[in-house]
Design a protein around this motif. Structure first.
Motif, PDB file in Angstrom:
ATOM      1  N   ARG A  88       4.611  37.679  87.870  1.00 17.15           N
ATOM      2  CA  ARG A  88       5.293  37.020  88.994  1.00 17.15           C
ATOM      3  C   ARG A  88       6.736  36.665  88.626  1.00 17.15           C
ATOM      4  N   LEU A  89       6.917  36.127  87.431  1.00 20.25           N
ATOM      5  CA  LEU A  89       8.265  35.786  86.987  1.00 20.25           C
ATOM      6  C   LEU A  89       9.133  37.041  86.889  1.00 20.25           C
ATOM      7  N   ALA A  90       8.577  38.120  86.353  1.00 19.16           N
ATOM      8  CA  ALA A  90       9.340  39.361  86.217  1.00 19.16           C
ATOM      9  C   ALA A  90       9.756  39.902  87.590  1.00 19.16           C
ATOM     10  N   LEU A  91       8.878  39.794  88.578  1.00 22.63           N
ATOM     11  CA  LEU A  91       9.222  40.273  89.914  1.00 22.63           C
ATOM     12  C   LEU A  91      10.344  39.435  90.532  1.00 22.63           C
ATOM     13  N   VAL A  92      10.280  38.117  90.365  1.00 19.15           N
ATOM     14  CA  VAL A  92      11.321  37.241  90.923  1.00 19.15           C
ATOM     15  C   VAL A  92      12.657  37.482  90.220  1.00 19.15           C
ATOM     16  N   VAL A  93      12.647  37.492  88.898  1.00 16.38           N
ATOM     17  CA  VAL A  93      13.893  37.685  88.148  1.00 16.38           C
ATOM     18  C   VAL A  93      14.426  39.100  88.359  1.00 16.38           C
ATOM     19  N   GLY A  94      13.526  40.079  88.474  1.00 20.26           N
ATOM     20  CA  GLY A  94      13.954  41.448  88.754  1.00 20.26           C
ATOM     21  C   GLY A  94      14.659  41.553  90.096  1.00 20.26           C
ATOM     22  N   ALA A  95      14.130  40.863  91.107  1.00 18.65           N
ATOM     23  CA  ALA A  95      14.770  40.875  92.425  1.00 18.65           C
ATOM     24  C   ALA A  95      16.131  40.164  92.373  1.00 18.65           C
ATOM     25  N   LEU A  96      16.225  39.080  91.602  1.00 10.52           N
ATOM     26  CA  LEU A  96      17.491  38.360  91.491  1.00 10.52           C
ATOM     27  C   LEU A  96      18.569  39.173  90.776  1.00 10.52           C
ATOM     28  N   THR A  97      18.171  39.976  89.805  1.00 11.07           N
ATOM     29  CA  THR A  97      19.161  40.718  89.020  1.00 11.07           C
ATOM     30  C   THR A  97      19.553  42.048  89.650  1.00 11.07           C
ATOM     31  N   LEU A  98      18.986  42.376  90.794  1.00 11.65           N
ATOM     32  CA  LEU A  98      19.375  43.624  91.452  1.00 11.65           C
ATOM     33  C   LEU A  98      20.859  43.643  91.813  1.00 11.65           C
ATOM     34  N   ILE A  99      21.470  42.483  92.026  1.00 16.05           N
ATOM     35  CA  ILE A  99      22.879  42.448  92.421  1.00 16.05           C
ATOM     36  C   ILE A  99      23.837  42.517  91.232  1.00 16.05           C
ATOM     37  N   LEU A 100      23.321  42.473  90.019  1.00 15.87           N
ATOM     38  CA  LEU A 100      24.176  42.485  88.829  1.00 15.87           C
ATOM     39  C   LEU A 100      24.345  43.922  88.332  1.00 15.87           C
ATOM     40  N   LEU A 101      25.324  44.602  88.887  1.00 10.19           N
ATOM     41  CA  LEU A 101      25.561  46.007  88.564  1.00 10.19           C
ATOM     42  C   LEU A 101      26.053  46.167  87.137  1.00 10.19           C
ATOM     43  N   PRO A 102      25.801  47.245  86.469  1.00  7.18           N
ATOM     44  CA  PRO A 102      24.822  48.292  86.705  1.00  7.18           C
ATOM     45  C   PRO A 102      23.498  48.025  85.986  1.00  7.18           C
ATOM     46  N   VAL A 103      23.558  47.271  84.872  1.00  9.34           N
ATOM     47  CA  VAL A 103      22.365  47.093  84.041  1.00  9.34           C
ATOM     48  C   VAL A 103      21.309  46.253  84.750  1.00  9.34           C
ATOM     49  N   GLY A 104      21.729  45.177  85.391  1.00  4.37           N
ATOM     50  CA  GLY A 104      20.786  44.327  86.108  1.00  4.37           C
ATOM     51  C   GLY A 104      20.093  45.075  87.234  1.00  4.37           C
ATOM     52  N   THR A 105      20.838  45.926  87.928  1.00  2.00           N
ATOM     53  CA  THR A 105      20.259  46.716  89.008  1.00  2.00           C
ATOM     54  C   THR A 105      19.205  47.676  88.475  1.00  2.00           C
ATOM     55  N   ALA A 106      19.535  48.354  87.385  1.00  2.00           N
ATOM     56  CA  ALA A 106      18.583  49.308  86.808  1.00  2.00           C
ATOM     57  C   ALA A 106      17.336  48.602  86.287  1.00  2.00           C
ATOM     58  N   LEU A 107      17.512  47.502  85.586  1.00  2.00           N
ATOM     59  CA  LEU A 107      16.369  46.775  85.031  1.00  2.00           C
ATOM     60  C   LEU A 107      15.537  46.146  86.141  1.00  2.00           C
TER      61      LEU A 107
END
Length: 172
Positions: free
Chosen positions: A130-149
């Motif tokens: 659950r934490l990974a899904l929330v943090v993954g959704a939050l980091t989608l806007i941090l291009l490029p590495v955050g988006t990929a991860l």
């Protein structure tokens, strides 16, 4: 308990089968062949390492950025001087100085969330998915590495079948 040779009934604790005389092993039979691993389990460990690495890199990047921002916003007020000696003039408007504490707190929170996500996935904590899904959704806007991860995390852990497998059920 059954004898592995003649399938005759054996009482627990007997060392030999009363029907055929085969020695009864108290060890469970060993599995021969590769252990099947589900899709989530194949990606969980990789995601844990990537999230931990991402957290450490964010911390290092944040430290450099905060030092640079602090250096650019220093003013000679009350005897404050640049850390490397000599006087310093500000390179930025005064309002940028007010952003520094807020940016520091936001960066540290996101860094701690990344490190916590990496730990939770590596340790296979129940709340880690659950934490990974929330943090993954939050980091989608941090291009490029955050988006990929973030995209990789949502792809690997986002489906309902992934939730069942992560919680303990096996679905290949």
């Amino acid at each position: 308990m059954l004898c592995r040779v003649c399938c005759g009934g054996v009482v627990a604790g007997q060392r030999f089968c009363p029907h055929c005389g085969t020695r009864i092993s108290l060890e469970p039979p060993r599995f021969r062949g590769p252990v099947p691993v589900g899709r989530v389990e194949r990606h969980r460990h990789t995601l844990g390492i990537l999230w931990s690495t991402y957290g450490v890199l964010r911390l290092a990047t944040a430290a450099v950025a905060i030092f640079a921002l602090r250096t650019m916003t220093m003013r000679r007020l009350g005897g404050e001087v640049w850390p490397f000696g000599g006087d310093v003039r500000s390179f930025s408007p005064m309002w940028v100085t007010g952003l520094l504490p807020g940016l520091t707190v936001i960066v540290l929170i996101l860094t701690l969330l990344s490190l916590l996500t990496g730990y939770a996935l590596l340790a296979r904590e129940r709340w880690g998915r659950r934490l990974a899904l929330v943090v993954g959704a939050l980091t989608l806007i941090l291009l490029p590495v955050g988006t990929a991860l973030g995209a990789y995390t949502l792809w690997a852990l986002g489906s309902a079948a992934s939730g069942v497998e992560y919680e303990g059920g096996v679905s290949l």
